[in-house]
Write a protein that holds these residues in place. Structure first.
Motif, PDB file in Angstrom:
ATOM      1  N   ARG A   1      -2.481  -0.644  -3.445  1.00 27.51           N
ATOM      2  CA  ARG A   1      -3.524   0.410  -3.069  1.00 27.51           C
ATOM      3  C   ARG A   1      -2.610   1.815  -3.135  1.00 27.51           C
TER       4      ARG A   1
ATOM      5  N   ARG B   1      -2.512  15.632  -7.931  1.00 25.50           N
ATOM      6  CA  ARG B   1      -2.644  14.514  -7.127  1.00 25.50           C
ATOM      7  C   ARG B   1      -3.138  13.304  -7.738  1.00 25.50           C
TER       8      ARG B   1
ATOM      9  N   VAL C   1       0.737  -1.114   0.023  1.00 22.24           N
ATOM     10  CA  VAL C   1       0.091   0.030   0.143  1.00 22.24           C
ATOM     11  C   VAL C   1       0.919   1.278   0.012  1.00 22.24           C
TER      12      VAL C   1
ATOM     13  N   ASP D   1      -2.599  16.260   6.818  1.00 21.23           N
ATOM     14  CA  ASP D   1      -3.312  15.260   7.437  1.00 21.23           C
ATOM     15  C   ASP D   1      -2.748  14.230   8.070  1.00 21.23           C
TER      16      ASP D   1
ATOM     17  N   LYS E   1       1.594   5.165   0.028  1.00 24.97           N
ATOM     18  CA  LYS E   1       1.313   6.610   0.573  1.00 24.97           C
ATOM     19  C   LYS E   1       2.050   7.734  -0.274  1.00 24.97           C
TER      20      LYS E   1
ATOM     21  N   ARG F   1       0.186   4.083  -9.391  1.00 18.61           N
ATOM     22  CA  ARG F   1      -0.787   2.819  -9.961  1.00 18.61           C
ATOM     23  C   ARG F   1      -0.116   1.961 -11.015  1.00 18.61           C
TER      24      ARG F   1
ATOM     25  N   ILE G   1      -2.080  11.730   0.010  1.00 21.07           N
ATOM     26  CA  ILE G   1      -2.372  12.537   1.309  1.00 21.07           C
ATOM     27  C   ILE G   1      -1.717  13.849   1.508  1.00 21.07           C
TER      28      ILE G   1
ATOM     29  N   ALA H   1      -1.143   9.750  -8.240  1.00 17.32           N
ATOM     30  CA  ALA H   1      -1.906   8.607  -7.944  1.00 17.32           C
ATOM     31  C   ALA H   1      -1.780   7.573  -9.163  1.00 17.32           C
TER      32      ALA H   1
ATOM     33  N   HIS I   1      -2.807   5.867  -1.816  1.00 20.81           N
ATOM     34  CA  HIS I   1      -3.517   6.789  -0.908  1.00 20.81           C
ATOM     35  C   HIS I   1      -2.353   8.157  -1.297  1.00 20.81           C
TER      36      HIS I   1
END
Length: 201
Positions: free
Chosen positions: A190, A175, A163, A198, A165, A183, A194, A179, A192
């Motif tokens: 996955r 953003r 995963v 945050d 971040k 990917r 951020i 992403a 994220h």
């Protein structure tokens, strides 16, 4: 993750008019669960699976039955006699998550990958598992390289159990780009993106 990133290419296939014994030898020798079936133009015309063989190519053994076994139809001799026509297929640009849904809901273990009518590869459940089997360190190296190649070195990247971040300041479009870059790395499960402030970052 896209099909073209994990598929086996070129695909192991067999012709519709091939001898069934040759097909069974391929299934056993190559340890595959299904073979795409093609015509003389390498166009997909069907699939021969282990299930197809088991259903039609084995005659009952009378020694195991208390009552006589009825004579069955002649055993098939060619692939075309028992192959599944109009099989499920996918394309090289398909999302692997769509395949996972099919694999989990059916007995299908692999799919021919086609470009128009032509067979170009095969993607299987095993291909997906192999793609997921990457260490976080390897993923991080590839992610940093990918972001660098796109001139996006300002993003802070971390990986845990596949995963990713991605932290940093950017517009909504920037953003989305970050992403998409993440990917694109094989093995990422996955992503994220951020904002730095945050608490989860």
């Amino acid at each position: 993750m896209l099909v073209r990133e994990i598929m086996t290419c070129p695909a192991l296939s067999i012709h519709a008019d091939a001898d069934l014994d040759a097909a069974i030898q391929l299934l056993a020798g190559k340890r595959v669960t299904a073979l795409p079936v093609v015509d003389e133009h390498e166009h997909l015309v069907g699939v021969l699976s282990e299930i197809d063989v088991l259903r039609r190519a084995v005659e009952p053994d009378t020694r195991a039955h208390a009552i006589p076994v009825q004579q069955t139809a002649p055993l098939p001799k060619t692939v075309s006699e028992i192959m599944t026509t109009s099989p499920h297929t996918t394309t090289e640009g398909a999302d692997v998550t769509d395949l996972i849904e099919l694999f989990t809901k059916t007995s299908v273990k692999s799919l021919p990958v086609v470009r128009g009518p032509k067979l170009i590869g095969v993607v299987s459940r095993s291909d997906i598992i192999r793609a997921l089997w990457r260490t976080d360190a390897d993923l991080l190296d590839d992610l940093r390289s990918a972001f660098h190649d796109y001139g996006q070195d300002s993003w802070k990247i971390s990986v845990e159990h596949g995963v990713v971040k991605v932290g940093g300041v950017g517009s909504s479009r920037e953003r989305d780009i970050a992403a998409a870059i993440a990917r694109s790395v094989l093995g990422v499960r996955r992503v994220h993106v951020i904002e730095p402030e945050d608490p989860a970052a």
